[in-house]
Design an enzyme around this catalytic site. Structure first.
Site, PDB file in Angstrom:
ATOM      1  N   HIS A   1     -17.375  48.788  -4.862  1.00  0.00           N
ATOM      2  CA  HIS A   1     -17.503  47.754  -5.935  1.00  0.00           C
ATOM      3  C   HIS A   1     -18.956  47.247  -6.129  1.00  0.00           C
ATOM      4  CE1 HIS A   1     -14.828  44.350  -7.689  1.00  0.00           C
ATOM      5  NE2 HIS A   1     -16.034  44.393  -8.346  1.00  0.00           N
TER       6      HIS A   1
ATOM      7  N   LEU B   1     -23.908  47.706 -11.713  1.00  0.00           N
ATOM      8  CA  LEU B   1     -25.172  48.146 -11.912  1.00  0.00           C
ATOM      9  C   LEU B   1     -26.078  47.726 -13.397  1.00  0.00           C
ATOM     10  CD1 LEU B   1     -25.123  51.748 -10.507  1.00  0.00           C
ATOM     11  CD2 LEU B   1     -26.057  49.756  -9.310  1.00  0.00           C
ATOM     12  N   ARG B   2     -24.722  47.218 -14.036  1.00  0.00           N
ATOM     13  CA  ARG B   2     -25.357  46.739 -15.489  1.00  0.00           C
ATOM     14  C   ARG B   2     -25.770  47.579 -16.319  1.00  0.00           C
ATOM     15  NH1 ARG B   2     -22.032  42.499 -14.371  1.00  0.00           N
ATOM     16  NH2 ARG B   2     -22.858  40.716 -13.031  1.00  0.00           N
TER      17      ARG B   2
ATOM     18  N   ASN C   1     -17.654  47.534 -16.516  1.00  0.00           N
ATOM     19  CA  ASN C   1     -17.871  46.455 -17.380  1.00  0.00           C
ATOM     20  C   ASN C   1     -19.361  46.210 -17.978  1.00  0.00           C
ATOM     21  OD1 ASN C   1     -18.612  45.388 -14.839  1.00  0.00           O
ATOM     22  ND2 ASN C   1     -18.224  43.437 -15.361  1.00  0.00           N
TER      23      ASN C   1
ATOM     24  N   ASP D   1     -12.264  45.756 -13.837  1.00  0.00           N
ATOM     25  CA  ASP D   1     -12.796  44.526 -13.147  1.00  0.00           C
ATOM     26  C   ASP D   1     -13.613  43.730 -14.020  1.00  0.00           C
ATOM     27  OD1 ASP D   1     -13.571  43.051 -10.687  1.00  0.00           O
ATOM     28  OD2 ASP D   1     -15.459  43.717 -11.160  1.00  0.00           O
TER      29      ASP D   1
ATOM     30  N   HIS E   1      -8.330  43.785 -10.421  1.00  0.00           N
ATOM     31  CA  HIS E   1      -8.902  42.498 -10.436  1.00  0.00           C
ATOM     32  C   HIS E   1      -7.642  41.492 -10.565  1.00  0.00           C
ATOM     33  CE1 HIS E   1     -12.122  39.420 -11.570  1.00  0.00           C
ATOM     34  NE2 HIS E   1     -10.873  38.881 -11.948  1.00  0.00           N
TER      35      HIS E   1
ATOM     36  N   ASP F   1     -18.902  43.650  -4.463  1.00  0.00           N
ATOM     37  CA  ASP F   1     -19.218  42.894  -5.822  1.00  0.00           C
ATOM     38  C   ASP F   1     -20.327  42.681  -6.174  1.00  0.00           C
ATOM     39  OD1 ASP F   1     -18.207  41.907  -8.166  1.00  0.00           O
ATOM     40  OD2 ASP F   1     -16.881  40.430  -7.475  1.00  0.00           O
TER      41      ASP F   1
ATOM     42  N   HIS G   1     -27.265  38.562 -11.962  1.00  0.00           N
ATOM     43  CA  HIS G   1     -27.546  37.805 -13.175  1.00  0.00           C
ATOM     44  C   HIS G   1     -29.048  37.531 -13.204  1.00  0.00           C
ATOM     45  CE1 HIS G   1     -23.368  37.785 -14.441  1.00  0.00           C
ATOM     46  NE2 HIS G   1     -23.030  37.358 -13.032  1.00  0.00           N
TER      47      HIS G   1
END
Lengths: 341, 428
Positions: free
Chosen positions: B56, B59-60, B90, B150, B177, B303, B307
């Protein structure tokens, strides 16, 4: 005196009583032909309102002006300022402009705490209501009103609310007024009971220093003051209670219910009132209802808080402070919130 | 091919042994192995584990390269001792087509720090309405086996049922999720004593538990495999325990931060502690540790949610949810599980490598440390003590809740198929 006023829970009993006593002195200014003290002359205070609140803003503004402060009103409503960075950016702009204190109202719980503790700004921060968290000057003006009515205007000086039984009725879950009042009234020695439908009582309330009841009629005869909380219209569509009428039947205050209260007991409301639902006109307009006094007292309380936080008596050395009582406010010490960081 | 001899490491925390790596594989494990022609790593006192596997990770990339990229994320993973990560879907665009998952997979291969196995979205755009092309993602070069929305819950019971049934065709698993959306509207933190006091919107435990209960029953009904992401409450543990006792094919993960931190931290209103699911109570933390120890919870997953600074340097309500975790995961597990006596290092190897590799079908990962196996290995110095300094992170983001906190253990070396990605605690 503490450096910021973020939460009613940060006040000690003596600090709270000092503010109430100072407010009594400030109230006398309102009786003068010129309602103004030179105390904060040359100081700049910004009212930073990220959320609409005409009543609270005007109350602070009146208090600031009566103390001769220069006032900047900053209304940053939802769309005009994006959330997030804007609080920090705005704070730093105000800091750069040399603002001496910030009065902040914000829809996010904890925003004033962040402002006071994140190093974004040096000036004292006064919480004028944050989300569903705290509204300490409201609690102070409520306590001030109760002390005047239940203990006595002059007899009350130096006194707290020991043994007084206070009932708060309504939307506790979403109410910063309820949280602030529970904290402050407990500190002042009062016994607090919350009355609300179970849907409007927060999970976790069992650790609060108060009782919780779902039955208003049962509590009324044992109350010295009954404070009705505002129920927002949007709660009615969110299944917190079945209908407005049912809420009113179970938790509204009408003349019949008011008659169950002891004769000396008062009815309070932070305003604005939803007449007919929370409170009937008969009750709202009775002389036991203190709503208008609360508004007047709000100005005195806010004058006292600004005066004490800004060390007004130091700055106004050329202008003797109104009473010797106020000199106790000269000593500053870090607030509980700062110490806990 | 290069040879590396790791000398005197405690394999899975057991007896000190030598491990010889030859090329991409482990050539020999034993005592007094011949060091001729090999680079020698003196590893006395260190623990040798199979390379960690994170089921989980965020990596954006594509879309939020300002917070993390496949390169920086896999560098962070290698620094944390990982040799394989599963990248959540996501992103922007959402990883809901073969094209997007292949891109992420390819970037992982190119950079070479860590194998990247993309997770495919369950529904188109994570919207919970229409199944994504699960089969096409599985058939792509990325070979997707794990599917998850997720960040959002697949809350429609029918869609969840169909997804569980559909992935049976190729042995996939749906990672849920668990968050009942209506019960968590406006949620900012765990609902309880602290939220009541702080006036922050509550995220009740039952919002997680009710979805887990529903999903294990759905999995039983259709005979599928379901994986529960970042389980966070004592009640969830009880439900998973019950489901397993009933023979339902459910697996579950816990994050390092849910093993260590509680909702008391939120009193600081510092958004670095804002995460979804939220930090829970001391009682939950203890239940999660016990459940990880007894196997009710199968794995630790980070997870890892990077950010940028500005998304956290603001008031709580406006802040983004999530914390970075790849580079501190093993240290937190050492502190909460090993040093408390709940789990030995062999147990850590199982929960952080063997079991996640099995659940996600990561080929060549989570294998025994023995001759003939791929040399995916991690070397840990458990005696190390030091304060966490985010300035040294390989991750592009710094939103760690552990800044300045002393945590034990340090990754000294990581090997991906015999090639060192981390040497002496630094990226190779």
């Amino acid at each position: 005196m503490m450096r910021h006023l973020i939460s009613a829970a940060d006040l000690t009993r003596d600090e709270a009583v000092l503010i109430l006593d100072t407010a009594e002195e400030m109230a006398r200014v309102a009786d003068r032909p010129i309602k103004k003290l030179p105390t904060l002359r040359g100081r700049t205070i910004c009212n930073l309102f990220f959320e609409d609140s005409t009543r609270t803003r005007i109350s602070f503004e009146a208090a600031e002006k009566r103390l001769s402060a220069d006032v900047i009103n900053f209304a940053a409503k939802g769309s005009s300022v994006s959330k997030g960075e804007s609080l920090k950016d705005t704070a730093q702009t105000l800091e750069a402009m040399g603002v001496d204190a910030v009065v902040i109202r914000h829809s996010a719980s904890g925003a004033p705490y962040r402002l006071a503790t994140s190093g974004w700004i040096d000036a004292p921060v006064i919480n004028a209501g944050d989300g569903t968290h705290q509204h300490p000057t409201q609690a102070l003006l409520d306590a001030f009103t109760m002390r005047r009515r239940l203990v006595g205007r002059d007899a009350g000086l130096g006194q707290d609310l020991a043994g007084k039984r206070i009932t708060l009725v309504g939307d506790v879950l979403h109410s910063r007024v309820a949280r602030s009042n529970v904290d402050l009234l407990h500190t002042l020695g009062a016994e607090v009971t919350l009355v609300a439908p179970p849907t409007l009582v927060p999970v976790g309330v069992e650790t609060w220093p108060c009782e919780v009841s779902y039955d208003l009629d049962n509590v009324l005869p044992k109350s010295d003051a009954v404070m009705m909380l505002r129920v927002q219209r949007e709660r009615m569509n969110a299944a917190f209670f079945p209908t407005e009428r049912e809420y009113s039947r179970r938790y509204g205050l009408d003349g019949e219910r008011m008659a169950k209260m002891p004769e000396h007991a008062i009815v309070m409301h932070p305003g604005p009132m939803v007449r007919g639902m929370e409170i009937t006109a008969e009750v709202a307009d009775s002389d036991r209802c203190t709503v208008v006094e609360q508004v007047t007292n709000g100005v005195s309380i806010r004058m006292a808080v600004l005066y004490l936080l800004l060390g007004g008596n130091e700055a106004a050395a050329a202008h003797p402070s109104p009473t010797t009582t106020l000199e106790r406010g000269a000593t500053r010490r870090p607030s509980a919130t700062e110490e806990s960081k | 091919m290069s040879k590396i001899l790791i000398r005197g490491a405690k394999v899975l925390g057991g007896e000190a042994q030598d491990v010889l790596i030859d090329g991409e594989t482990v050539a020999a494990v034993g005592t007094d192995l011949d060091a001729t022609g090999a680079t020698v790593i003196e590893a006395e006192g260190q623990i040798l584990l199979p390379g960690l596997v994170d089921l989980h990770t965020h990596l954006r990339e594509p879309g939020r390269e300002d917070s993390e990229t496949v390169l920086t994320g896999t560098q962070a993973a290698a620094s944390g001792g990982y040799t394989a990560v599963f990248a959540m879907a996501n992103t922007f665009p959402v990883a809901d087509t073969a094209g997007v998952v292949e891109q992420v997979y390819r970037l992982g291969k190119e950079h070479g720090y860590c194998d990247v196995q993309p997770i495919g979205a369950v529904t188109v755009g994570l919207e919970g309405k229409k199944l994504a092309e699960l089969g096409a993602m599985h058939d792509s070069a990325a070979g997707v086996t794990v599917f998850s929305d997720d960040g959002k819950c697949v809350d429609d019971a029918v869609i969840m049922r169909r997804a569980l049934e559909y992935v049976k065709a190729f042995g996939g698993v749906v990672a849920q999720h668990a968050q009942e959306p209506r019960l968590t509207e406006g949620a900012q933190m765990n609902e309880g004593i602290v939220s009541a006091e702080l006036g922050l919107g509550g995220w009740p435990a039952v919002a997680e538990e009710s979805i887990i209960a529903r999903d294990v029953l759905l999995a039983e009904h259709v005979g599928s495999r379901v994986h529960i992401c970042h389980l966070s409450t004592a009640g969830s543990v009880e439900i998973v325990r019950w489901a397993k006792s009933r023979g339902i094919d459910v697996t579950a993960e816990v994050t390092p931060h849910h093993l260590l931190l509680t909702d008391e931290m939120v009193r600081t209103y510092n958004p670095v502690y804002k995460v979804n699911p939220p930090l829970r109570t001391e009682r939950d933390v203890m239940a999660l540790r016990e459940a990880l120890a007894d196997g009710t919870i199968d794995i630790v997953a980070t997870d890892h949610a990077p950010h940028p600074h500005e998304d956290k340097d603001c008031e709580w309500a406006a802040a983004a949810m999530g914390m970075v975790g790849l580079e501190t995961a093993l240290s937190v597990v050492q502190q909460t599980m090993v040093e408390t006596g709940l789990l030995d290092w062999a147990g850590v190897a199982d929960r952080m490598s063997v079991a996640p590799a099995r659940i996600g079908q990561a080929k060549g990962h989570g294998r025994p440390v023995s001759a003939g196996e791929p040399a995916n290995l991690t070397l840990v110095d458990p005696a190390y003590r030091g304060a966490v300094d985010p300035a040294g992170f390989a991750s592009r983001s710094r939103n760690t809740p552990y800044e300045g906190r002393e945590l034990p253990g340090r990754i000294t070396h990581t090997f991906l198929r015999g090639r060192a990605t981390v040497v002496d605690g630094k990226l190779a």
